[in-house]
Write an enzyme that holds these catalytic residues in place. Structure first.
Site, mmCIF file in Angstrom:
data_model
loop_
_atom_site.group_PDB
_atom_site.id
_atom_site.type_symbol
_atom_site.label_atom_id
_atom_site.label_comp_id
_atom_site.label_asym_id
_atom_site.label_seq_id
_atom_site.Cartn_x
_atom_site.Cartn_y
_atom_site.Cartn_z
ATOM 1 N N CYS A 93 0.769 -13.373 6.906
ATOM 2 C CA CYS A 93 0.939 -13.433 8.529
ATOM 3 C C CYS A 93 2.365 -14.373 8.607
ATOM 4 O O CYS A 93 2.591 -14.876 9.756
ATOM 5 C CB CYS A 93 -0.356 -14.121 9.125
ATOM 6 S SG CYS A 93 -1.681 -13.005 9.067
ATOM 7 N N TYR A 101 -3.381 -8.876 3.603
ATOM 8 C CA TYR A 101 -3.968 -8.301 2.447
ATOM 9 C C TYR A 101 -5.420 -7.965 2.871
ATOM 10 O O TYR A 101 -6.143 -8.497 3.555
ATOM 11 C CB TYR A 101 -4.220 -9.385 1.256
ATOM 12 C CG TYR A 101 -5.072 -8.841 -0.046
ATOM 13 C CD1 TYR A 101 -4.722 -7.971 -0.856
ATOM 14 C CD2 TYR A 101 -6.370 -9.465 0.068
ATOM 15 C CE1 TYR A 101 -5.621 -7.789 -1.818
ATOM 16 C CE2 TYR A 101 -7.228 -9.024 -0.940
ATOM 17 C CZ TYR A 101 -6.792 -8.135 -1.902
ATOM 18 O OH TYR A 101 -7.539 -7.576 -2.797
ATOM 19 N N HIS A 102 -5.816 -6.844 2.428
ATOM 20 C CA HIS A 102 -7.081 -6.155 2.457
ATOM 21 C C HIS A 102 -7.662 -5.922 0.978
ATOM 22 O O HIS A 102 -6.964 -5.574 0.331
ATOM 23 C CB HIS A 102 -7.254 -4.781 3.312
ATOM 24 C CG HIS A 102 -6.984 -5.168 4.800
ATOM 25 N ND1 HIS A 102 -7.494 -6.318 5.487
ATOM 26 C CD2 HIS A 102 -5.897 -4.760 5.623
ATOM 27 C CE1 HIS A 102 -7.041 -6.325 6.808
ATOM 28 N NE2 HIS A 102 -6.114 -5.322 6.866
ATOM 29 N N GLY A 152 -8.215 -4.480 14.583
ATOM 30 C CA GLY A 152 -9.280 -5.406 14.777
ATOM 31 C C GLY A 152 -9.297 -6.498 13.882
ATOM 32 O O GLY A 152 -8.080 -7.510 14.183
ATOM 33 N N ALA A 212 -8.276 -13.073 10.068
ATOM 34 C CA ALA A 212 -6.906 -12.381 10.725
ATOM 35 C C ALA A 212 -7.510 -11.477 11.699
ATOM 36 O O ALA A 212 -8.429 -10.812 11.771
ATOM 37 C CB ALA A 212 -6.366 -11.725 9.605
ATOM 38 N N ILE A 213 -6.644 -11.616 12.747
ATOM 39 C CA ILE A 213 -6.639 -10.612 13.964
ATOM 40 C C ILE A 213 -5.364 -9.754 14.138
ATOM 41 O O ILE A 213 -4.313 -10.352 13.976
ATOM 42 C CB ILE A 213 -6.761 -11.367 15.217
ATOM 43 C CG1 ILE A 213 -8.023 -12.487 15.220
ATOM 44 C CG2 ILE A 213 -6.970 -10.389 16.505
ATOM 45 C CD1 ILE A 213 -9.421 -11.800 15.030
ATOM 46 N N GLY A 214 -5.416 -8.514 14.085
ATOM 47 C CA GLY A 214 -4.444 -7.637 14.196
ATOM 48 C C GLY A 214 -4.566 -6.466 14.954
ATOM 49 O O GLY A 214 -5.686 -5.660 14.580
ATOM 50 N N ARG A 217 -0.262 -2.070 13.991
ATOM 51 C CA ARG A 217 -1.123 -3.253 14.506
ATOM 52 C C ARG A 217 -0.004 -4.378 14.819
ATOM 53 O O ARG A 217 1.038 -4.373 14.189
ATOM 54 C CB ARG A 217 -2.206 -3.735 13.549
ATOM 55 C CG ARG A 217 -1.744 -4.336 12.286
ATOM 56 C CD ARG A 217 -2.481 -4.972 11.689
ATOM 57 N NE ARG A 217 -2.181 -5.447 10.377
ATOM 58 C CZ ARG A 217 -1.155 -6.284 10.016
ATOM 59 N NH1 ARG A 217 -0.523 -7.147 10.942
ATOM 60 N NH2 ARG A 217 -0.878 -6.373 8.766
ATOM 61 N N GLY A 218 -0.315 -5.221 15.656
ATOM 62 C CA GLY A 218 0.560 -6.129 15.894
ATOM 63 C C GLY A 218 0.349 -7.278 14.560
ATOM 64 O O GLY A 218 -0.296 -7.180 13.852
#
Length: 215
Positions: free
Chosen positions: A175, A79-80, A157, A144-146, A73-74
């Site tokens: 980020c 962290y997840h 996503g 967050a968006i990636g 991903r971009g």
């Protein structure tokens, strides 16, 4: 012109491993491209882990407290973990006549619309991808968006913090942004559950991605 099949909404219980999720996402994206499966919005939670996007800087990994996964991903490090809703978004941009720029803007607008269901004002910032909330004199990141787009199909996503352990973010520079922190819906004092957020995301998806012809 044939009517496209409805989007599939999938919610996975428990914790889904990152490699498992990526493999399933890649397989589904290929099926969407081939016309063998409908678009998919996949809601899940990961065990604690860090992912490094395509522009991640090694210096932003402060302490590898959890497994680190290289991601296509971009973006940079994120962290997840439990208490954070991750949504993998597999849409056919070509079929929708949507540019990548419009798609990313739509993802941000979607999260903002969902947060508004809880009277939380999410905002975007130039040069800072993601969703931010003001807290007095400071701003914290709540979403967050990636993403990645391959052959017109979207991958990866978004992530929204419901009630993760915010201390887990301290192993990285989230980020790549050092001057701002992170927050969650519960950290903001809201008794929001994962099911509440899921309902808000489902209620607002059409408002964003179907109300605007450009999306």
């Amino acid at each position: 012109m044939d009517t496209p099949p409805p989007i599939e909404w999938r919610i996975s219980d428990g914790l889904t491993g990152y490699d498992e999720a990526v493999a399933a996402m890649e397989e589904r994206a290929a099926a969407i491209l081939a016309g063998r499966a409908p678009e998919l919005l996949w809601f899940l939670e990961h065990p604690p882990l860090y992912t490094a996007g395509t522009t991640a800087r090694e210096s932003d990994l402060l302490e590898a407290r959890f497994p680190v996964h290289q991601s296509q991903r971009g973006g940079q490090y994120t962290y997840h973990g439990p208490g954070q809703r991750v949504v993998y978004v597999m849409l056919n941009l070509k079929a929708r006549g949507m540019t990548v720029r419009r798609f990313v803007a739509g993802m941000e607008a979607w999260v903002i619309a969902a947060l508004a269901q809880f009277n939380v004002k999410g905002e975007t910032r130039d040069g800072r991808v993601g969703i931010w909330v003001r807290r007095g004199s400071k701003e914290d990141k709540i979403g967050a968006i990636g993403v990645r787009v391959r052959h017109g199909i979207t991958l990866h996503g978004l992530a929204v913090n419901v009630e993760p352990d915010l201390g887990h973010f301290t192993g990285i520079v989230p980020c790549g942004i050092r001057e701002h922190g992170v927050t969650s819906l519960v950290d903001l004092g809201l008794p929001v559950t994962m099911a509440d957020l899921d309902a808000a995301l489902k209620a607002t998806f059409g408002e964003v991605f179907e109300a605007d012809p450009a999306l």
